[in-house]
Every structure is written in C-alpha cells, then in structure tokens.
Write an enzyme that holds these catalytic residues in place. Structure first.
Site, PDB file in Angstrom:
ATOM      1  N   HIS A  52       0.764  -1.116  -0.172  1.00 33.50           N
ATOM      2  CA  HIS A  52      -0.086  -0.403  -0.581  1.00 33.50           C
ATOM      3  C   HIS A  52       1.028   1.329  -0.102  1.00 33.50           C
ATOM      4  O   HIS A  52       2.544   1.709   0.730  1.00 33.50           O
ATOM      5  CB  HIS A  52      -1.239  -0.090   1.314  1.00 33.50           C
ATOM      6  CG  HIS A  52      -1.863  -1.155   1.211  1.00 33.50           C
ATOM      7  ND1 HIS A  52      -2.666  -0.733   2.423  1.00 33.50           N
ATOM      8  CD2 HIS A  52      -1.692  -1.930   0.348  1.00 33.50           C
ATOM      9  CE1 HIS A  52      -3.574  -1.657   1.630  1.00 33.50           C
ATOM     10  NE2 HIS A  52      -3.338  -2.805   0.683  1.00 33.50           N
ATOM     11  N   GLU A  54       0.867   4.173   1.638  1.00 37.13           N
ATOM     12  CA  GLU A  54       1.293   4.569   2.980  1.00 37.13           C
ATOM     13  C   GLU A  54       2.556   3.273   3.621  1.00 37.13           C
ATOM     14  O   GLU A  54       3.297   3.815   4.631  1.00 37.13           O
ATOM     15  CB  GLU A  54       0.270   4.512   3.958  1.00 37.13           C
ATOM     16  CG  GLU A  54      -1.031   4.718   3.931  1.00 37.13           C
ATOM     17  CD  GLU A  54      -2.276   3.940   3.345  1.00 37.13           C
ATOM     18  OE1 GLU A  54      -1.353   3.393   1.824  1.00 37.13           O
ATOM     19  OE2 GLU A  54      -3.320   4.122   3.188  1.00 37.13           O
TER      20      GLU A  54
END
Length: 148
Positions: A52, A54
C-alpha cells in the site's frame, strides 16, 4: 508546507498508480515541511498485499531518516488508511495522519475504526480527514468506473 500542498503531491502519486493499473492511492511523508518520501500503491506490480502507498512511503521515510521512529512526521494519503496502514503509522510513531477521501469499506482512521487515536495503544497520532476530499474521491470513482 500546507496539508493541501502535501495532498497535491500525494494526488500526483495516485495518478501515477492509476496510469499503471494500480488502485489510485498516493502517500507522502512530510518532515520539517519537506517531503521525504512519496509513493503509490504497488500491489499489482509487486504481487505484494502489503504494498500500500502508506507502507511504502513509511519504509522510504525511515530509510531517509535512518530510524524507524518517525516522530514529528506527517503521513499524507489520498484515502483514509486501512487497519494495516493505520497500524504501520502507529508503529512508525508518526505525529499526524492527513487523508483525503473517507473509506466506508476499510477506513481505520475515522470511518469504521479510530485506531490512530485509541488510547489503549502506546502511541497516538493527530488525524485530519477530508483534505481535498472531492478530488481524491473522484480519482477513485473514475478508476473503478473504468475497471468494472
């Protein structure tokens, strides 16, 4: 650097993700007013469920800083973090998480859960949601409309 300016950089990353067939989520890490890491989703390209935006941005920021502790950092992301990404932000001890679109299906920073402010954890982060929300949400809506 304002949250809106940091979100503009995250949106640029999200657009890059969309251009290669990834779900358009982008993230940047800001320390002392400077972007030290900028990434987008790479799950399809890497065949990695943890890739992901992040998580990748936090890894890069830790490498730049030379420490896994990112105290004082802001994680700015176009979509509300999921439980994994909220947990990664807590583990990295970021001070702030700023996101654009709320995520009614997996949001763990405001919508379904509030992991980043749960007093039972050993660390908490300030949460600011809805920054450039319409723009962030439209990018996701357009992507999924074209891929369904």
């Amino acid at each position: 650097m304002t949250d809106e300016a940091a979100m503009a950089a995250a949106l640029e990353q999200a657009r890059l993700a969309a251009s290669i067939g990834e779900v358009p989520v982008g993230a940047v890490v800001v320390i002392d007013g400077e972007i030290v890491a900028a990434r987008h989703n790479e799950r399809e390209a890497t065949i990695d469920p943890t890739a992901h935006a992040e998580v990748l941005a936090l890894r890069d920021a830790a490498a730049v800083v030379g420490d896994w502790r990112l105290e004082g950092a802001s994680l700015v992301v176009t979509l509300e973090p999921c439980p994994m990404c909220a947990g990664a932000a807590l583990a990295a001890r970021v001070s702030r998480v700023v996101f654009g679109a709320y995520d009614p299906k997996a949001g763990a920073a405001a919508t379904l859960y509030n992991l980043l402010v749960d007093p039972r954890f050993n660390h908490n982060a300030e949460v600011i949601g809805g920054v450039r929300e319409d723009e962030c949400g439209a990018l996701l809506t357009e992507f999924f409309s074209a891929h369904r």
